[in-house]
Design an enzyme around this catalytic site. Sequence first.
Site, PDB file in Angstrom:
ATOM      1  N   HIS A  67     -14.083  26.850   2.347  1.00  0.00           N
ATOM      2  CA  HIS A  67     -12.867  26.058   2.773  1.00  0.00           C
ATOM      3  C   HIS A  67     -13.155  24.693   3.524  1.00  0.00           C
ATOM      4  O   HIS A  67     -14.466  24.460   3.657  1.00  0.00           O
ATOM      5  CB  HIS A  67     -12.164  27.000   4.023  1.00  0.00           C
TER       6      HIS A  67
HETATM    7  C1  T46 Z   1     -16.043  27.748   9.162  1.00  0.00           C
HETATM    8  C2  T46 Z   1     -17.332  28.628   9.016  1.00  0.00           C
HETATM    9  C3  T46 Z   1     -18.522  28.152   9.235  1.00  0.00           C
HETATM   10  C4  T46 Z   1     -10.714  33.634  14.773  1.00  0.00           C
HETATM   11  O1  T46 Z   1     -10.004  34.523  15.395  1.00  0.00           O
HETATM   12  N1  T46 Z   1     -11.245  32.703  15.717  1.00  0.00           N
HETATM   13  C5  T46 Z   1     -12.193  31.861  15.283  1.00  0.00           C
HETATM   14  O2  T46 Z   1     -12.392  30.962  16.170  1.00  0.00           O
HETATM   15  C6  T46 Z   1     -12.614  32.128  14.017  1.00  0.00           C
HETATM   16  C7  T46 Z   1     -14.017  31.063  13.501  1.00  0.00           C
HETATM   17  C8  T46 Z   1     -12.366  32.904  13.240  1.00  0.00           C
HETATM   18  N2  T46 Z   1     -11.253  33.620  13.565  1.00  0.00           N
HETATM   19  C9  T46 Z   1     -10.869  34.872  12.851  1.00  0.00           C
HETATM   20  C10 T46 Z   1     -10.084  34.535  11.584  1.00  0.00           C
HETATM   21  C11 T46 Z   1     -10.445  35.410  10.478  1.00  0.00           C
HETATM   22  O3  T46 Z   1      -9.697  36.713  10.536  1.00  0.00           O
HETATM   23  O4  T46 Z   1     -11.940  35.755  12.247  1.00  0.00           O
HETATM   24  C12 T46 Z   1     -11.791  36.116  10.881  1.00  0.00           C
HETATM   25  C13 T46 Z   1     -12.902  35.505  10.015  1.00  0.00           C
HETATM   26  O5  T46 Z   1     -12.826  34.122  10.101  1.00  0.00           O
HETATM   27  P1  T46 Z   1     -12.976  33.352   8.613  1.00  0.00           P
HETATM   28  O6  T46 Z   1     -12.859  34.156   7.404  1.00  0.00           O
HETATM   29  O7  T46 Z   1     -12.492  31.938   8.599  1.00  0.00           O
HETATM   30  O8  T46 Z   1     -14.714  33.350   8.581  1.00  0.00           O
HETATM   31  P2  T46 Z   1     -15.742  32.440   7.682  1.00  0.00           P
HETATM   32  O9  T46 Z   1     -17.018  32.702   8.201  1.00  0.00           O
HETATM   33  O10 T46 Z   1     -15.206  32.283   6.350  1.00  0.00           O
HETATM   34  O11 T46 Z   1     -15.507  30.972   8.579  1.00  0.00           O
HETATM   35  C14 T46 Z   1     -15.864  30.507   9.633  1.00  0.00           C
HETATM   36  C15 T46 Z   1     -15.109  29.639  10.303  1.00  0.00           C
HETATM   37  O12 T46 Z   1     -13.750  30.127  10.461  1.00  0.00           O
HETATM   38  C16 T46 Z   1     -14.690  28.427   9.773  1.00  0.00           C
HETATM   39  O13 T46 Z   1     -14.019  27.337  10.746  1.00  0.00           O
HETATM   40  O14 T46 Z   1     -16.216  26.495   9.268  1.00  0.00           O
HETATM   41  O15 T46 Z   1     -17.346  29.905   9.698  1.00  0.00           O
END
Ligand code: T46
Length: 132
Positions: free
Chosen positions: A49
């Site tokens: 993303h």
């Molecule tokens: C990024 C990369 C480096 C939250 O509730 N609060 C938060 O601050 C974050 C970051 C995530 N979440 C929840 C949302 C999803 O249900 O945690 C779950 C996993 O998040 P996501 O699928 O977005 O995780 P990544 O590893 O794909 O991405 C993350 C960050 O979301 C993103 O901002 O830049 O790490």
Amino acid sequence: MEIQTFEFKVHGDERGSLIAIEEQTDIPFSMKRVYYIIDTAEKTRRGGHAHRTLQQVLVCISGSCKILLDDGGEKAVVSMDKASRGLLVDRLIWHEMYDFSPGCVLLALASDIYEENDYIRKYDKFLEEINT
Ligand code: T46
């Protein structure tokens, strides 16, 4: 593509090492949120993303991983394996994290609170937004 990294000072002595990161001094923004990625399953790819406004610095504080950065024109892969090195993931940069070693801890210092509307999660939408 310009890759911006930061080398943080390591305060070391016979007890070990300590690294401090201060907003606006060691990284170029004020932090509103810290999160970290742990216990990553083997062969996992995370991210995939871009953010519309969020700026982040990623630090692999234990183990190693790779980070792909893509500005829509050029791509670069950065190997992260030093707790003293931060990588800027700027706004409107598509990013993916992969090749996590066992026990990898990836720390993220973020310029804002979590906001789902800030995410661009489809690559074609990302290309559309950077070209408008
Ligand atoms: C990024 C990369 C480096 C939250 O509730 N609060 C938060 O601050 C974050 C970051 C995530 N979440 C929840 C949302 C999803 O249900 O945690 C779950 C996993 O998040 P996501 O699928 O977005 O995780 P990544 O590893 O794909 O991405 C993350 C960050 O979301 C993103 O901002 O830049 O790490």
